[in-house]
Design a protein around this motif. Structure first.
Motif, short mmCIF file in Angstrom:
data_model
loop_
_atom_site.label_atom_id
_atom_site.label_comp_id
_atom_site.label_asym_id
_atom_site.label_seq_id
_atom_site.Cartn_x
_atom_site.Cartn_y
_atom_site.Cartn_z
N ASN A 189 16.74 -8.25 24.14
CA ASN A 189 17.10 -9.65 23.93
C ASN A 189 15.95 -10.44 23.33
OD1 ASN A 189 19.71 -9.31 24.92
ND2 ASN A 189 19.11 -9.76 27.03
N ILE A 190 14.72 -10.15 23.78
CA ILE A 190 13.55 -10.83 23.22
C ILE A 190 13.36 -10.44 21.77
CG2 ILE A 190 11.03 -11.00 23.35
CD1 ILE A 190 12.52 -12.61 25.51
N MET A 191 13.58 -9.16 21.45
CA MET A 191 13.43 -8.72 20.06
C MET A 191 14.48 -9.37 19.16
SD MET A 191 10.80 -7.03 19.49
CE MET A 191 11.32 -6.93 17.78
N LEU A 192 15.69 -9.50 19.65
CA LEU A 192 16.74 -10.19 18.87
C LEU A 192 16.31 -11.63 18.58
CD1 LEU A 192 19.98 -8.86 20.59
CD2 LEU A 192 19.29 -8.46 18.21
N LEU A 193 15.71 -12.27 19.56
CA LEU A 193 15.25 -13.65 19.37
C LEU A 193 14.12 -13.71 18.34
CD1 LEU A 193 15.22 -16.63 20.11
CD2 LEU A 193 13.84 -16.05 22.13
N LEU A 194 13.15 -12.81 18.45
CA LEU A 194 12.04 -12.81 17.50
C LEU A 194 12.52 -12.48 16.09
CD1 LEU A 194 9.28 -11.05 19.65
CD2 LEU A 194 9.34 -13.46 18.94
N LYS A 195 13.46 -11.55 15.99
CA LYS A 195 14.01 -11.20 14.67
C LYS A 195 14.75 -12.38 14.07
CE LYS A 195 16.58 -7.66 12.16
NZ LYS A 195 17.24 -8.65 11.27
N SER A 196 15.48 -13.12 14.89
CA SER A 196 16.21 -14.29 14.38
C SER A 196 15.23 -15.36 13.89
CB SER A 196 17.13 -14.87 15.46
OG SER A 196 16.40 -15.50 16.50
N ILE A 197 14.07 -15.47 14.56
CA ILE A 197 13.04 -16.42 14.11
C ILE A 197 12.49 -15.98 12.76
CG2 ILE A 197 10.72 -17.25 14.63
CD1 ILE A 197 11.52 -17.13 17.62
N ALA A 198 12.23 -14.68 12.60
CA ALA A 198 11.74 -14.17 11.32
C ALA A 198 12.77 -14.40 10.21
CB ALA A 198 11.40 -12.68 11.43
N SER A 201 13.59 -15.55 35.72
CA SER A 201 13.29 -14.13 35.58
C SER A 201 12.16 -13.94 34.58
CB SER A 201 14.54 -13.39 35.11
OG SER A 201 14.85 -13.74 33.76
N GLY A 202 11.63 -12.71 34.52
CA GLY A 202 10.58 -12.43 33.55
C GLY A 202 11.06 -12.66 32.13
N GLY A 203 12.27 -12.23 31.82
CA GLY A 203 12.81 -12.44 30.47
C GLY A 203 12.97 -13.90 30.14
N GLU A 204 13.41 -14.69 31.13
CA GLU A 204 13.55 -16.14 30.90
C GLU A 204 12.20 -16.80 30.70
OE1 GLU A 204 17.68 -17.08 33.39
OE2 GLU A 204 15.75 -17.04 34.43
N GLN A 205 11.20 -16.36 31.47
CA GLN A 205 9.86 -16.92 31.27
C GLN A 205 9.33 -16.59 29.87
OE1 GLN A 205 6.96 -16.80 34.61
NE2 GLN A 205 8.57 -15.72 35.73
N GLN A 206 9.61 -15.37 29.40
CA GLN A 206 9.15 -15.02 28.05
C GLN A 206 9.89 -15.84 27.00
OE1 GLN A 206 6.65 -14.37 26.46
NE2 GLN A 206 6.39 -12.15 26.65
N ARG A 207 11.15 -16.14 27.24
CA ARG A 207 11.89 -17.01 26.32
C ARG A 207 11.27 -18.40 26.27
NH1 ARG A 207 17.10 -15.85 24.52
NH2 ARG A 207 17.72 -13.70 24.94
N VAL A 208 10.85 -18.90 27.42
CA VAL A 208 10.19 -20.21 27.45
C VAL A 208 8.87 -20.14 26.68
CG1 VAL A 208 9.16 -22.00 28.91
CG2 VAL A 208 11.29 -20.87 29.62
N ALA A 209 8.14 -19.03 26.84
CA ALA A 209 6.89 -18.85 26.10
C ALA A 209 7.15 -18.85 24.59
CB ALA A 209 6.21 -17.56 26.52
N ILE A 210 8.25 -18.25 24.17
CA ILE A 210 8.61 -18.26 22.75
C ILE A 210 9.01 -19.67 22.32
CG2 ILE A 210 10.29 -17.40 21.06
CD1 ILE A 210 10.28 -14.75 22.66
N ALA A 211 9.76 -20.36 23.18
CA ALA A 211 10.12 -21.75 22.87
C ALA A 211 8.87 -22.59 22.66
CB ALA A 211 10.97 -22.33 24.01
N ARG A 212 7.90 -22.41 23.54
CA ARG A 212 6.63 -23.14 23.41
C ARG A 212 5.96 -22.82 22.07
NH1 ARG A 212 2.68 -21.26 27.91
NH2 ARG A 212 2.81 -19.40 26.60
N ALA A 213 6.04 -21.57 21.66
CA ALA A 213 5.38 -21.16 20.42
C ALA A 213 6.04 -21.74 19.17
CB ALA A 213 5.35 -19.63 20.33
N ILE A 214 7.34 -22.02 19.24
CA ILE A 214 8.04 -22.50 18.03
C ILE A 214 8.23 -24.01 18.00
CG2 ILE A 214 9.23 -20.30 17.70
CD1 ILE A 214 11.74 -21.52 18.86
N LEU A 215 7.73 -24.72 19.01
CA LEU A 215 7.94 -26.16 19.10
C LEU A 215 7.51 -26.90 17.83
CD1 LEU A 215 6.81 -26.98 22.75
CD2 LEU A 215 9.06 -27.49 21.77
N ASN A 216 6.37 -26.52 17.29
CA ASN A 216 5.79 -27.25 16.17
C ASN A 216 6.17 -26.67 14.80
OD1 ASN A 216 4.15 -29.56 17.07
ND2 ASN A 216 3.10 -28.01 18.30
N HIS A 217 7.31 -25.96 14.76
CA HIS A 217 7.79 -25.37 13.50
C HIS A 217 6.69 -24.55 12.81
CE1 HIS A 217 11.36 -27.96 13.76
NE2 HIS A 217 10.54 -28.95 14.02
#
Length: 227
Positions: free
Chosen positions: A178-187, A142-158
């Motif tokens: 759900n994407i905002m919750l993920l980004l907030k948890s990263i922050a 889904s679009g949301g899952e693809q965006q999660r993968v894009a976020i995963a790609r962005a955080i790979l290198n810490h």
């Protein structure tokens, strides 16, 4: 400060000034919003953070201790390894599985040990809630899952900094939450997140520092959460 711009002028690629006299600071672990209308300079500003656009006119323009006014081309890859970028349209490689998309990034950034790569990919997929999707192709998500993968790609290198350009722009309300919750948890783990958005409802719901681009200027504004 992870990011410090003082009296910086921001130009589009073809030389048109879009923001003048930018004063902008971001500290570790901050969630920072860039808001404003389409064409107000949000995306252009974000592109300067990872040297997709140059900054030539500023009293100060630093990202992760790199001076953007004097940075050499050969130094840019090292900066970009510390900055994870998330695009509105995901920009996943459509001919590769989720695992292969992430492995491509790790190989390109010097992860030579296969076991370490596999462990890191498994770790980030679990972090974003897609531990069972490693063998899926992007078009099977889904679009949301693809965006999660894009976020995963962005955080790979810490990375110390995540730059996200309208990361919820193409998503429905529930998926955007759900994407905002993920980004907030990263922050919350200490990685600063800078994201552009036109969705003030999200800014209200997930408070952070907000800057508004308008009439060639950028100013910090207070967005009061709704009761």
């Amino acid at each position: 400060m992870l990011v410090s711009y003082k009296n910086a002028n921001i130009y589009q690629r073809h030389g048109i000034e879009v923001l003048h006299g930018v004063n902008f600071e971001v500290a570790e672990g901050e969630l920072v919003y860039i808001i404003g209308r389409v064409g107000s300079g949000k995306s252009t500003l974000l592109k300067t953070l990872y040297c997709d656009l140059d900054i030539d006119e500023a009293d100060e323009a630093t990202v992760l201790d790199y001076d953007l006014k004097t940075i050499r081309r050969k130094e840019i890859p090292a900066l970009r390894r510390e900055v994870g970028v998330v695009f509105q349209d995901f920009q996943l490689l459509g001919d590769r599985t989720v695992f292969m998309n992430l492995e491509f990034v790790l190989k390109a950034t010097g992860w030579r040990d296969k076991e370490r790569r596999n462990d890191r990919i498994a770790e980030v997929l679990e972090m974003i809630g897609l531990g069972d999707k490693a063998d899926k192709m992007p078009n099977e998500l889904s679009g949301g899952e693809q965006q999660r993968v894009a976020i995963a790609r962005a955080i790979l290198n810490h990375p110390q900094l995540i730059v996200a350009d309208e990361p919820t722009g193409n998503l429905d309300k529930e998926t955007a939450d759900n994407i905002m919750l993920l980004l907030k948890s990263i922050a919350d783990t200490g990685t600063a997140v800078i994201m552009s958005t036109h969705n003030i409802a999200l800014v209200n719901k997930y408070p952070g520092k907000a800057f508004q681009c308008q009439d060639g200027k950028i100013e910090q504004v207070v967005i009061k959460p709704k009761a």
